[in-house]
Structures are given as C-alpha cells and as structure tokens.
Design a protein around this motif. Structure first.
Motif, PDB file in Angstrom:
ATOM      1  N   CYS A   1      -7.552 -41.267 -14.825  1.00 40.68           N
ATOM      2  CA  CYS A   1      -8.027 -41.100 -16.186  1.00 40.68           C
ATOM      3  C   CYS A   1      -7.938 -39.584 -16.382  1.00 40.68           C
ATOM      4  CB  CYS A   1      -9.266 -41.625 -16.289  1.00 40.68           C
ATOM      5  SG  CYS A   1      -9.227 -43.437 -16.478  1.00 40.68           S
TER       6      CYS A   1
ATOM      7  N   THR B   1      -6.386 -42.457 -25.346  1.00 42.46           N
ATOM      8  CA  THR B   1      -6.672 -43.762 -25.368  1.00 42.46           C
ATOM      9  C   THR B   1      -5.869 -44.720 -24.619  1.00 42.46           C
ATOM     10  OG1 THR B   1      -5.524 -44.338 -27.346  1.00 42.46           O
ATOM     11  CG2 THR B   1      -8.050 -43.530 -27.424  1.00 42.46           C
TER      12      THR B   1
ATOM     13  N   ASP C   1      -7.412 -45.844 -21.430  1.00 40.99           N
ATOM     14  CA  ASP C   1      -8.453 -46.896 -21.633  1.00 40.99           C
ATOM     15  C   ASP C   1      -7.974 -48.425 -20.868  1.00 40.99           C
ATOM     16  OD1 ASP C   1      -9.989 -45.157 -22.968  1.00 40.99           O
ATOM     17  OD2 ASP C   1      -9.469 -46.022 -25.011  1.00 40.99           O
TER      18      ASP C   1
ATOM     19  N   ASP D   1     -17.728 -40.848 -25.400  1.00 36.45           N
ATOM     20  CA  ASP D   1     -16.713 -41.650 -26.022  1.00 36.45           C
ATOM     21  C   ASP D   1     -15.955 -42.281 -24.939  1.00 36.45           C
ATOM     22  OD1 ASP D   1     -15.119 -42.612 -28.246  1.00 36.45           O
ATOM     23  OD2 ASP D   1     -13.576 -41.112 -27.621  1.00 36.45           O
ATOM     24  N   GLU D   2     -15.452 -41.415 -23.875  1.00 33.28           N
ATOM     25  CA  GLU D   2     -14.736 -41.840 -22.793  1.00 33.28           C
ATOM     26  C   GLU D   2     -15.308 -42.805 -22.014  1.00 33.28           C
ATOM     27  OE1 GLU D   2     -11.004 -40.887 -20.277  1.00 33.28           O
ATOM     28  OE2 GLU D   2     -11.749 -40.791 -22.479  1.00 33.28           O
TER      29      GLU D   2
ATOM     30  N   MET E   1     -17.862 -44.775 -23.044  1.00 32.42           N
ATOM     31  CA  MET E   1     -18.019 -46.027 -23.778  1.00 32.42           C
ATOM     32  C   MET E   1     -16.657 -47.106 -23.888  1.00 32.42           C
ATOM     33  SD  MET E   1     -21.203 -46.462 -24.066  1.00 32.42           S
ATOM     34  CE  MET E   1     -21.099 -48.137 -25.201  1.00 32.42           C
ATOM     35  N   LYS E   2     -15.795 -46.298 -24.356  1.00 30.00           N
ATOM     36  CA  LYS E   2     -14.326 -46.969 -24.455  1.00 30.00           C
ATOM     37  C   LYS E   2     -13.638 -47.631 -22.842  1.00 30.00           C
ATOM     38  CE  LYS E   2     -12.614 -44.522 -28.263  1.00 30.00           C
ATOM     39  NZ  LYS E   2     -11.649 -43.500 -28.880  1.00 30.00           N
ATOM     40  N   LYS E   3     -13.796 -46.941 -21.942  1.00 34.90           N
ATOM     41  CA  LYS E   3     -13.777 -47.453 -20.697  1.00 34.90           C
ATOM     42  C   LYS E   3     -14.406 -48.772 -20.084  1.00 34.90           C
ATOM     43  CE  LYS E   3     -10.782 -44.065 -19.481  1.00 34.90           C
ATOM     44  NZ  LYS E   3     -10.150 -43.528 -20.868  1.00 34.90           N
TER      45      LYS E   3
ATOM     46  N   ILE F   1     -16.271 -50.719 -22.167  1.00 35.95           N
ATOM     47  CA  ILE F   1     -15.831 -51.932 -23.316  1.00 35.95           C
ATOM     48  C   ILE F   1     -14.699 -52.567 -22.872  1.00 35.95           C
ATOM     49  CG2 ILE F   1     -15.051 -52.344 -25.344  1.00 35.95           C
ATOM     50  CD1 ILE F   1     -17.332 -50.361 -26.313  1.00 35.95           C
ATOM     51  N   PHE F   2     -13.592 -51.971 -22.699  1.00 36.61           N
ATOM     52  CA  PHE F   2     -12.239 -52.294 -21.928  1.00 36.61           C
ATOM     53  C   PHE F   2     -12.272 -53.062 -20.651  1.00 36.61           C
ATOM     54  CE2 PHE F   2     -10.414 -49.731 -25.402  1.00 36.61           C
ATOM     55  CZ  PHE F   2      -9.769 -50.667 -26.191  1.00 36.61           C
TER      56      PHE F   2
END
Length: 173
Positions: free
Chosen positions: A25, A45, A48, A151-152, A154-156, A158-159
């Motif tokens: 990442c 993204t 992600d 942000d980084e 949370m997105k990682k 969640i996915f």
C-alpha cells in the motif's frame, strides 16, 4: 489440529501477510507520487483491494499448517489480524508520506477534489437531501496528514473485513 511445524502459525502468518500488504500500500502511494499522479486522489483507492486479497491468501496459507483445517476462529482470526496489521502499516505510511512531502500536494488534491465535486453537484442535487450530502462530502474531504491516515485505515479495514470473515468461514476446513 495441532500445528505441524511453526509455533504460533496464526500470528506468524498474519504478521507476514499484514506487513507485506502494508508495504504494498505504501509502495502504491509512492509509485503514484513518483509518476506525477495525485497520491491522495482516486487512484490511491486501488490499493484498498490489497488487504482483502491478503486476508484470504493468509487464510489459504494457514490451512497448510493444520491437517484437519485450522477451524473457524483461527481462520477468521488470521484474516482479521492480517487486515488490521496491513491497514495499520498503510495508515502509518500515509501519515508519514503526508508529513514528509510538500504541503502543496494536499492543497493541489483539495483543488482537484473540489473541482470533481463541483462537476457532480447536479447529480447530488437530483437526489433527496442532495444538497446536504454535497455539503457533507465537501466538508468531509481530508485536509491533514492525520485525516488521510484515518481515511486510509478505515477503507482498508472495511474492505478487509468484507472478505476476511466469509473467507474464514469457507476456508476453515
């Protein structure tokens, strides 16, 4: 159900895949920056998808340590831990990148993001509560290194969760 070779195979597998994922990442953000792409923009993204792939790959590898399969909790656990480690490293990398690079990169990103939002404003306004959604999206743009790191992360997460739990269920035996 005893581990055949390595002690603590769940932890070792999760750390291995988590560190590799986090490093990938970070490498993606650096690649975007070095190729004169917006490292904070939509292309970021694409990374992600690394944590969910790593979570499932760690679950597949964990099966090799156990003759009868790792079981539900170990399988889900290795996926969740892989996701958590990878997301943490990616977020720390994003924070470090944002702190070390020129602040004008963030300002340039904000200009581009506002321009994209302005172009999509008509679509927002056609929806119920569209004006509020537009304002919230504009207000929610990350502006600081800590906000980009959050942000980084949370997105990682969640996915990663979306695939590690079902992956653990299917790969438990």
């Amino acid at each position: 159900m005893e581990p055949t070779a390595a002690p603590h195979p769940v932890l070792r597998t999760a750390v291995l895949f988590g560190v590799i994922t986090g490093a990938l990442c970070i490498a993606w953000v650096l690649f975007l920056h070095l190729t004169d792409n917006n490292p904070y923009g939509p292309k970021r993204t694409l990374s992600d998808f690394f944590p969910p792939i790593a979570a499932v790959a760690s679950q597949v590898l964990l099966r090799r340590y156990y003759a009868g399969g790792p079981g539900l909790w170990k399988s889900i656990g290795v996926g969740l831990l892989t996701t958590l480690i990878g997301a943490g490293i990616a977020a720390a990398g994003m924070y470090t990148f944002a702190r070390l690079t020129d602040a004008r990169l963030i300002e340039q990103h904000l200009v581009e993001a506002r321009h994209l939002l302005e172009n999509a404003k008509a679509l927002y306004l056609k929806q119920p509560n569209g004006a509020q959604q537009y304002a919230a999206t504009l207000q929610g743009l990350a502006r600081t290194p800590a906000a980009f790191a959050q942000d980084e992360f949370m997105k990682k997460i969640i996915f990663g969760l979306l695939l590690s739990i079902p992956g653990g269920v299917f790969l438990r035996k």
